[in-house]
Design a protein around this motif. Structure first.
Motif, short mmCIF file in Angstrom:
data_model
loop_
_atom_site.label_atom_id
_atom_site.label_comp_id
_atom_site.label_asym_id
_atom_site.label_seq_id
_atom_site.Cartn_x
_atom_site.Cartn_y
_atom_site.Cartn_z
N GLY A 1 0.81 -1.19 0.00
CA GLY A 1 0.00 0.00 0.00
C GLY A 1 0.85 1.25 0.00
O GLY A 1 2.05 1.20 0.23
N ARG A 2 0.22 2.41 -0.20
CA ARG A 2 0.93 3.67 -0.21
C ARG A 2 0.42 4.52 0.93
O ARG A 2 -0.71 4.39 1.39
CB ARG A 2 0.75 4.39 -1.54
CG ARG A 2 1.03 3.48 -2.74
CD ARG A 2 1.04 4.26 -4.02
NE ARG A 2 2.34 4.87 -4.26
CZ ARG A 2 2.59 5.67 -5.27
NH1 ARG A 2 1.65 5.99 -6.11
NH2 ARG A 2 3.79 6.18 -5.45
N ARG A 3 1.25 5.44 1.42
CA ARG A 3 0.88 6.24 2.57
C ARG A 3 1.08 7.71 2.26
O ARG A 3 1.98 8.07 1.51
CB ARG A 3 1.73 5.88 3.79
CG ARG A 3 1.55 4.42 4.23
CD ARG A 3 2.63 3.53 3.71
NE ARG A 3 2.33 2.12 3.97
CZ ARG A 3 3.01 1.12 3.44
NH1 ARG A 3 3.98 1.36 2.60
NH2 ARG A 3 2.69 -0.11 3.73
N LYS A 4 0.26 8.55 2.87
CA LYS A 4 0.42 9.98 2.74
C LYS A 4 0.95 10.52 4.06
O LYS A 4 0.49 10.14 5.12
CB LYS A 4 -0.91 10.66 2.41
CG LYS A 4 -1.43 10.39 1.00
CD LYS A 4 -2.72 11.16 0.77
CE LYS A 4 -3.25 10.92 -0.64
NZ LYS A 4 -4.51 11.65 -0.87
N MET A 5 1.92 11.42 3.98
CA MET A 5 2.47 12.01 5.18
C MET A 5 2.67 13.50 4.93
O MET A 5 2.93 13.94 3.81
CB MET A 5 3.82 11.37 5.54
CG MET A 5 3.77 9.86 5.72
SD MET A 5 5.37 9.16 6.13
CE MET A 5 5.40 9.45 7.88
N ALA A 6 2.56 14.28 5.98
CA ALA A 6 2.78 15.72 5.88
C ALA A 6 4.01 16.08 6.68
O ALA A 6 4.21 15.59 7.79
CB ALA A 6 1.58 16.50 6.41
N CYS A 7 4.88 16.93 6.11
CA CYS A 7 6.09 17.33 6.81
C CYS A 7 5.71 18.06 8.10
O CYS A 7 4.82 18.90 8.13
CB CYS A 7 6.93 18.25 5.93
SG CYS A 7 7.56 17.40 4.47
N THR A 8 6.43 17.75 9.18
CA THR A 8 6.14 18.33 10.48
C THR A 8 6.32 19.84 10.47
O THR A 8 7.36 20.34 10.07
CB THR A 8 7.08 17.72 11.54
OG1 THR A 8 6.90 16.31 11.54
CG2 THR A 8 6.76 18.25 12.92
N PRO A 9 5.33 20.59 10.92
CA PRO A 9 5.42 22.05 10.91
C PRO A 9 6.17 22.59 12.11
O PRO A 9 6.43 21.88 13.07
CB PRO A 9 3.95 22.47 10.98
CG PRO A 9 3.29 21.37 11.75
CD PRO A 9 4.01 20.11 11.35
N LEU B 1 4.47 7.72 0.34
CA LEU B 1 5.49 6.71 0.64
C LEU B 1 5.02 5.33 0.21
O LEU B 1 3.85 4.97 0.43
CB LEU B 1 5.80 6.68 2.14
CG LEU B 1 6.55 7.88 2.73
CD1 LEU B 1 6.74 7.69 4.23
CD2 LEU B 1 7.91 8.04 2.05
N GLY B 2 5.91 4.58 -0.38
CA GLY B 2 5.63 3.20 -0.75
C GLY B 2 6.57 2.27 0.01
O GLY B 2 7.46 2.70 0.74
#
Length: 204
Positions: free
Chosen positions: A1-9, A161-162
Motif C-alpha cells: 500500500g501507499r501512505r500519505k504524510m505531511a512534513c512536520t510544521p 510513501l511506498g
C-alpha cells in the motif's frame, strides 16, 4: 500500500494538530498538496531539506592536520634535537652532520603530503557518490504526484510513501495502512516499529 504524510510544521505540538489545522497552517491540502508556487516560496524561505554540512577542509588544512599527530610531533622533535645537537657540537660546520635531522623532516613532510592528498581525493569521491545516489520521493503538487529530490521537499508537502521508501523528513502520518518503519539507525531497535495515523491526545 501507499501512505500519505505531511512534513512536520514549526508550531507547538504538531502531533496534536488535526489534519485540517495542519492544512490551514501551511496553506496545503491533504488531497492536492501544495501548489508549485507555494512550494517554491517555502523552499526559497526555508532552504533545502538537508542537514547542514560542515565546511570541507582545504588541502592545506589536511596537510597541517597530518602534522599534529603524536608520532609525527615526536619525529619532528627528534629532528630538531638532532639539528641542535649537531649545530652546537664540534661538527657544526659539517653539512653532512645535519643529514639525519633533514631526512626526518623530509620524510615527515612527504608522508603528510601523501596522506593529505589521499584524504582530499577520498572526500571528493564520497561527495560525488552521494550526489549520484541522491534520493528522490513522490509528493503531491497541484493535485498531481510528482517526483522531487529529497532536498526539494518543503514544509506542508504531502509525501507519498511506498514499501521500501526512506522517510525523507520529520512527518505526520495522514493516511496509513499497516505501516512499519525501521528505526534501527536512530534507536538501535532491530524490529520495525508500527506507525498509525490515529491522533493520540496527550493526557493533561
Amino acid at each position: 500500500g501507499r501512505r500519505k504524510m505531511a512534513c512536520t510544521p514549526s508550531l507547538d505540538d504538531p502531533d496534536q494538530k488535526t489534519t485540517e489545522e495542519l492544512e490551514d497552517f501551511f496553506q496545503t491540502s491533504a488531497s492536492r498538496g501544495l501548489t508549485s508556487k507555494t512550494a517554491e516560496e517555502y523552499l526559497a524561505r526555508d532552504g533545502p531539506n538537508e542537514l547542514e554540512k560542515p565546511p570541507k577542509p582545504t588541502l592545506l588544512m589536511l596537510f597541517v592536520m597530518q602534522l599534529t599527530g603524536f608520532v609525527i610531533i615526536l619525529l619532528m622533535c627528534a629532528a630538531v634535537a638532532s639539528i641542535v645537537v649537531n649545530a652546537t657540537g664540534p661538527k657544526k660546520n659539517d653539512i653532512l652532520s645535519y643529514t639525519t635531522g633533514k631526512a626526518i623532516f623530509i620524510i615527515v613532510f612527504i608522508n603528510a603530503g601523501i596522506a593529505a592528498w589521499t584524504e582530499h581525493k577520498a572526500g571528493g569521491a564520497l561527495e560525488a557518490l552521494s550526489k549520484m545516489t541522491q534520493a528522490s520521493i513522490y509528493v503531491l503538487r497541484d493535485g498531481v504526484e510528482v517526483k522531487v529530490d529529497v532536498p526539494g521537499i518543503v514544509r506542508g508537502d504531502i509525501v507519498i510513501l511506498g514499501t521500501g521508501d526512506v522517510v525523507p523528513a520529520d512527518m505526520r502520518l495522514l493516511e496509513a495502512d499497516d505501516v512499519k518503519v525501521s528505526e534501527m539507525a536512530l534507536t538501535g531497535e532491530p524490529e520495525d516499529v508500527a506507525k498509525s495515523a490515529e491522533l493520540k491526545r496527550k493526557k493533561r
